[in-house]
Design a protein around this motif. Structure first.
Motif, PDB file in Angstrom:
ATOM      1  N   ALA A  92     -14.369   2.561  -8.451  1.00  0.00           N
ATOM      2  CA  ALA A  92     -14.680   1.311  -7.757  1.00  0.00           C
ATOM      3  C   ALA A  92     -13.607   0.251  -8.034  1.00  0.00           C
ATOM      4  O   ALA A  92     -13.196  -0.504  -7.144  1.00  0.00           O
ATOM      5  N   GLY A  93     -13.119   0.215  -9.257  1.00  0.00           N
ATOM      6  CA  GLY A  93     -12.144  -0.812  -9.632  1.00  0.00           C
ATOM      7  C   GLY A  93     -10.787  -0.650  -8.972  1.00  0.00           C
ATOM      8  O   GLY A  93      -9.948  -1.557  -9.037  1.00  0.00           O
ATOM      9  N   ALA A  94     -10.583   0.523  -8.343  1.00  0.00           N
ATOM     10  CA  ALA A  94      -9.275   0.785  -7.714  1.00  0.00           C
ATOM     11  C   ALA A  94      -9.200   0.233  -6.295  1.00  0.00           C
ATOM     12  O   ALA A  94      -8.127   0.189  -5.692  1.00  0.00           O
ATOM     13  N   ILE A  95     -10.366  -0.213  -5.752  1.00  0.00           N
ATOM     14  CA  ILE A  95     -10.429  -0.549  -4.318  1.00  0.00           C
ATOM     15  C   ILE A  95     -10.153  -2.035  -4.074  1.00  0.00           C
ATOM     16  O   ILE A  95     -10.840  -2.904  -4.614  1.00  0.00           O
ATOM     17  N   PHE A  96      -9.163  -2.312  -3.230  1.00  0.00           N
ATOM     18  CA  PHE A  96      -8.887  -3.686  -2.774  1.00  0.00           C
ATOM     19  C   PHE A  96      -9.089  -3.731  -1.268  1.00  0.00           C
ATOM     20  O   PHE A  96      -8.612  -2.854  -0.544  1.00  0.00           O
ATOM     21  N   ASP A 110       5.400  -6.674   0.056  1.00  0.00           N
ATOM     22  CA  ASP A 110       5.529  -7.937  -0.665  1.00  0.00           C
ATOM     23  C   ASP A 110       5.403  -7.739  -2.181  1.00  0.00           C
ATOM     24  O   ASP A 110       6.139  -8.333  -2.969  1.00  0.00           O
ATOM     25  N   ALA A 111       4.439  -6.888  -2.587  1.00  0.00           N
ATOM     26  CA  ALA A 111       4.155  -6.736  -4.019  1.00  0.00           C
ATOM     27  C   ALA A 111       5.197  -5.883  -4.738  1.00  0.00           C
ATOM     28  O   ALA A 111       5.498  -6.128  -5.907  1.00  0.00           O
ATOM     29  N   GLY A 268      -4.347  -8.724  -8.892  1.00  0.00           N
ATOM     30  CA  GLY A 268      -4.241  -9.989  -9.617  1.00  0.00           C
ATOM     31  C   GLY A 268      -3.002 -10.756  -9.207  1.00  0.00           C
ATOM     32  O   GLY A 268      -2.939 -11.981  -9.322  1.00  0.00           O
ATOM     33  N   GLY A 269      -2.013 -10.011  -8.673  1.00  0.00           N
ATOM     34  CA  GLY A 269      -0.756 -10.645  -8.285  1.00  0.00           C
ATOM     35  C   GLY A 269      -0.796 -11.191  -6.872  1.00  0.00           C
ATOM     36  O   GLY A 269      -1.247 -12.314  -6.628  1.00  0.00           O
ATOM     37  N   ARG A 270      -0.391 -10.380  -5.906  1.00  0.00           N
ATOM     38  CA  ARG A 270      -0.174 -10.902  -4.557  1.00  0.00           C
ATOM     39  C   ARG A 270      -1.473 -11.241  -3.816  1.00  0.00           C
ATOM     40  O   ARG A 270      -1.526 -12.225  -3.078  1.00  0.00           O
ATOM     41  N   MET A 271      -2.526 -10.437  -3.971  1.00  0.00           N
ATOM     42  CA  MET A 271      -3.797 -10.762  -3.279  1.00  0.00           C
ATOM     43  C   MET A 271      -4.271 -12.141  -3.730  1.00  0.00           C
ATOM     44  O   MET A 271      -4.704 -12.964  -2.923  1.00  0.00           O
ATOM     45  N   ALA A 272      -4.192 -12.361  -5.044  1.00  0.00           N
ATOM     46  CA  ALA A 272      -4.653 -13.653  -5.575  1.00  0.00           C
ATOM     47  C   ALA A 272      -3.744 -14.772  -5.092  1.00  0.00           C
ATOM     48  O   ALA A 272      -4.212 -15.841  -4.669  1.00  0.00           O
TER      49      ALA A 272
END
Ligand SMILES: Cc1ncc(COP(=O)(O)O)c(C=O)c1O
Length: 401
Positions: A92-96, A110-111, A268-272
């Motif tokens: 579950a923690g792998a899903i964005f 971008d990332a 935590g990087g680009r999405m945020a």
């Protein structure tokens, strides 16, 4: 099969609904919608399963459209689908959740790359939005590694790719199954791509949006299920939208098991940094779609129907016109038709298709320069319309008979 048969033959008028496929075809291809057949952009002329409509209806009935929270059941639905349909265990923690996979691709560029870096694509042809987002990202370069057309089947040539690498490449984007051309890559081919990514220290982004639309007799292998330690460089992308025909809901999943650099840079990087959070309509629809038995049965029925359309288009129709050759699709509903042996110029075969047959089909060069002699036809439409398209093509190219 536990759900009643789905009527994919129903002719649903999409004109005037802000459908890019039907309402933009005249502007882009000069083919008026009321007389023409729209066979370009990759969405289907079918309603999604009733279970998706019900999920939307319950949102409407409730009538409050606030921010979405607690995505545990949504992620469980994804995990269930990947496990039962693709034999792939997802954490579950792998899903964005992104706003679709073009967005997911842009986020990866971008990332994981910087201005001056190259991004490898296996072309031509390949889904055109990859090159578009790479070029638009500023300073990144599209590095094309040509697939080999071996008697109507695209294959890799890793020796040639190794020789062409310059060292500036940092990422490779794989389209699996491949659009257009419809290849389902074999285990050996996928191992070859993984080894290539390792040899050149590339982040491997595997776009598997077409993974459910696999024709009988073929098996899609998720890149993430290959043994051999590519997890630390692998980014997987999947979506409900292509499978269930809900692309307008703009929801996609970027799945990153590497808990180190890759996940942190993306989430935590680009999405945020870009303030991205999900659209609740898309999440409700996706969770409903990934459901037993309705969603799963619907896909099984859909694939059988698409297979019938593909056979009608290829075997009964296009391949019977001398000089035209439709590549055998192992996956996707996007027929890739080669006009080389007609001896006609691109202008001529395109004009006949658009002006005589009145069909809007994607132009081959959109997918890379080697697509010059091709048009791409979307077969995800009621069968009667596919039959009509075949008749019109036979008439437009009748002098070749
Ligand atoms: C390989 C591939 N990736 C992504 C997309 C589009 O994804 P989205 O609608 O989620 O942006 C398509 C659409 O045809 C596609 O073929």
């Amino acid at each position: 099969m536990t759900t009643p048969p789905i009527n994919f033959d129903e002719d649903i008028n999409r004109i005037g609904t802000h459908s890019v496929k039907w309402d933009m075809m005249e502007k882009i291809y000069g083919v008026p919608a009321d007389q023409g057949i729209s066979m370009w952009v990759a969405d289907m002329d079918f309603r999604p399963p009733a279970v998706v409509q019900k999920a939307l209806q319950s949102m409407l009935d409730h009538g409050i459209y606030g921010y979405y929270g607690d995505d545990a059941s949504y992620k469980d639905a994804i995990r269930w689908w990947m496990k039962t349909r693709h034999g792939w265990e997802v954490d579950a923690g792998a899903i964005f959740t992104t706003h679709g996979l073009v967005h997911g691709t842009a986020m990866c560029v971008d990332a994981y790359t910087q201005p001056g870096d190259g991004v490898v694509l296996f072309t031509p042809p390949v889904y055109h939005a990859f090159a578009r987002v790479i070029s638009a990202a500023g300073g990144r370069e599209v590095v094309e590694m040509p697939l080999v057309n071996n008697n109507g089947r695209y294959e890799y040539d890793f020796d040639a790719y190794d020789a062409a690498m310059t060292g500036k490449e940092k990422m490779v984007i794989l389209c699996s199954p491949h659009n257009p051309g419809g290849r389902v890559w074999t285990r050996e081919e996928l191992e070859g791509v993984a080894a290539f990514a390792k040899r050149h220290d590339l982040v491997l982004v595997s776009d598997e949006i077409h993974h459910d639309l696999v024709m009988p007799g073929n098996t899609h292998i998720p890149m993430a299920t290959l043994p051999g330690g590519i997890e630390d460089r692998l980014v997987m992308m999947t979506a409900t939208t292509k499978t269930f025909n809900m692309a307008g809901s703009h929801v996609g999943n970027v799945i990153i098991h590497d808990e180190g650099g890759l996940r942190a840079k993306f989430g935590g990087g680009r999405m945020a940094a870009m303030g991205i959070s999900a659209n609740s309509f898309g999440l409700f629809m996706a969770e409903a779609a990934y459901s037993p038995p309705e969603g799963a049965d619907w896909v099984d029925q859909l694939v059988a129907y698409l297979d019938g359309n593909r056979r009608l288009f290829d075997e009964g129709g296009i391949n019977a016109i001398p000089g035209l050759s439709s590549m055998g699709l192992q996956a996707t509903y996007l027929a890739w038709v080669d006009f080389t042996n007609t001896g006609m110029s691109r202008d001529e075969f395109t004009k006949r298709t658009e002006q005589q047959a009145r069909i809007a089909a994607n132009h081959g060069p959109t997918f890379g320069l080697g697509g010059d002699s091709f048009l791409r036809f979307n077969l995800a439409t009621p069968r009667a319309r596919v039959a009509q398209a075949v008749e019109r093509m036979q008439a437009a190219f009748g002098d070749l008979q």
